[in-house]
Design a protein around this motif. Structure first.
Motif, PDB file in Angstrom:
ATOM      1  N   ASP A  41     -17.714 -22.809  -6.310  1.00 49.78           N
ATOM      2  CA  ASP A  41     -16.997 -23.365  -5.161  1.00 49.78           C
ATOM      3  C   ASP A  41     -16.364 -24.705  -5.524  1.00 49.78           C
ATOM      4  O   ASP A  41     -15.252 -25.011  -5.096  1.00 49.78           O
ATOM      5  CB  ASP A  41     -17.948 -23.549  -3.972  1.00 49.78           C
ATOM      6  CG  ASP A  41     -18.491 -22.228  -3.448  1.00 49.78           C
ATOM      7  OD1 ASP A  41     -17.759 -21.217  -3.478  1.00 49.78           O
ATOM      8  OD2 ASP A  41     -19.663 -22.204  -3.022  1.00 49.78           O
ATOM      9  N   GLU A  42     -17.073 -25.508  -6.319  1.00 52.14           N
ATOM     10  CA  GLU A  42     -16.535 -26.800  -6.740  1.00 52.14           C
ATOM     11  C   GLU A  42     -15.314 -26.611  -7.642  1.00 52.14           C
ATOM     12  O   GLU A  42     -14.352 -27.373  -7.560  1.00 52.14           O
ATOM     13  CB  GLU A  42     -17.605 -27.626  -7.453  1.00 52.14           C
ATOM     14  CG  GLU A  42     -18.677 -28.131  -6.517  1.00 52.14           C
ATOM     15  CD  GLU A  42     -18.119 -28.974  -5.383  1.00 52.14           C
ATOM     16  OE1 GLU A  42     -17.267 -29.844  -5.630  1.00 52.14           O
ATOM     17  OE2 GLU A  42     -18.520 -28.742  -4.223  1.00 52.14           O
ATOM     18  N   ARG A  45     -12.385 -26.056  -5.538  1.00 51.98           N
ATOM     19  CA  ARG A  45     -11.888 -27.294  -4.923  1.00 51.98           C
ATOM     20  C   ARG A  45     -10.956 -28.055  -5.879  1.00 51.98           C
ATOM     21  O   ARG A  45      -9.998 -28.678  -5.445  1.00 51.98           O
ATOM     22  CB  ARG A  45     -13.047 -28.199  -4.510  1.00 51.98           C
ATOM     23  CG  ARG A  45     -14.008 -27.512  -3.589  1.00 51.98           C
ATOM     24  CD  ARG A  45     -14.296 -28.094  -2.276  1.00 51.98           C
ATOM     25  NE  ARG A  45     -15.341 -27.430  -1.515  1.00 51.98           N
ATOM     26  CZ  ARG A  45     -15.586 -26.157  -1.387  1.00 51.98           C
ATOM     27  NH1 ARG A  45     -14.873 -25.281  -2.032  1.00 51.98           N
ATOM     28  NH2 ARG A  45     -16.539 -25.677  -0.614  1.00 51.98           N
ATOM     29  N   ILE A  56     -11.976 -16.949  -2.162  1.00 45.60           N
ATOM     30  CA  ILE A  56     -13.253 -16.739  -2.846  1.00 45.60           C
ATOM     31  C   ILE A  56     -13.846 -15.409  -2.397  1.00 45.60           C
ATOM     32  O   ILE A  56     -13.979 -15.157  -1.204  1.00 45.60           O
ATOM     33  CB  ILE A  56     -14.227 -17.895  -2.554  1.00 45.60           C
ATOM     34  CG1 ILE A  56     -13.661 -19.199  -3.124  1.00 45.60           C
ATOM     35  CG2 ILE A  56     -15.607 -17.589  -3.131  1.00 45.60           C
ATOM     36  CD1 ILE A  56     -14.470 -20.423  -2.805  1.00 45.60           C
ATOM     37  N   ASP A  58     -17.236 -13.161  -2.979  1.00 47.59           N
ATOM     38  CA  ASP A  58     -18.580 -13.237  -3.542  1.00 47.59           C
ATOM     39  C   ASP A  58     -19.421 -12.000  -3.241  1.00 47.59           C
ATOM     40  O   ASP A  58     -20.643 -12.042  -3.295  1.00 47.59           O
ATOM     41  CB  ASP A  58     -19.295 -14.502  -3.068  1.00 47.59           C
ATOM     42  CG  ASP A  58     -19.438 -14.582  -1.565  1.00 47.59           C
ATOM     43  OD1 ASP A  58     -19.145 -13.592  -0.867  1.00 47.59           O
ATOM     44  OD2 ASP A  58     -19.866 -15.643  -1.081  1.00 47.59           O
TER      45      ASP A  58
END
Length: 148
Positions: A41-42, A45, A56, A58
């Motif tokens: 997730d980072e 960003r 995203i 998942d």
């Protein structure tokens, strides 16, 4: 030319160079990951900060995605990104991603094996070279090395 003028000219050139590198990136990307992985997730960003809209996903079998992408066995990471006509495997530094889209080589994508400290999404300082590889059909070759 005095120091202030020289500094302003150099700063302007750097800003224009960075803007053109980011302009080459696609507007959208799809990041495939494990639902429990926060570093992925980072990484998303970091791409979003460059103006890339990241979707995203998942709830997919990552092994199938990696095989579809052509990632070489043993050189995978925690996430795989589909971006434009390329695949990005793992925490590839954004300098290498920009180079990929600027040069547009005839490869399926680029990757960085594992989860190296200091890469986008992975906290800490870079303490070793990042050996980014290019890949096609599960075969890899060197793409670039980024020194600490």
């Amino acid at each position: 030319m005095n120091r202030l003028t020289t500094s302003l000219v150099l700063s302007g050139a750097l800003v224009l160079g960075a803007a053109s590198a980011h302009a080459a990136l696609p507007d959208e990307a799809t990041l495939y990951k494990n639902p429990q992985c926060g570093c992925c997730d980072e990484y998303a960003r970091h791409l979003e900060a460059l103006g890339v809209e990241v979707t995203i996903i998942d709830d997919v079998e990552l092994g199938d995605i990696k095989q579809q992408a052509g990632v070489p066995y043993g050189l995978g990471s925690c996430h795989t990104i589909e971006m434009g006509a390329y695949w990005i495997e793992g925490h590839v530094p954004l300098e290498a991603v920009a180079k990929l889209f600027e040069e547009q080589p005839d490869v399926d994508g680029i990757g960085l094996a594992g989860m190296p400290i200091g890469t986008p999404g992975m906290p800490g300082p870079q303490d070793e070279p990042y050996n980014v590889y290019a890949f096609s059909d599960q075969q890899d070759e060197p793409f670039m090395t980024l020194a600490p």
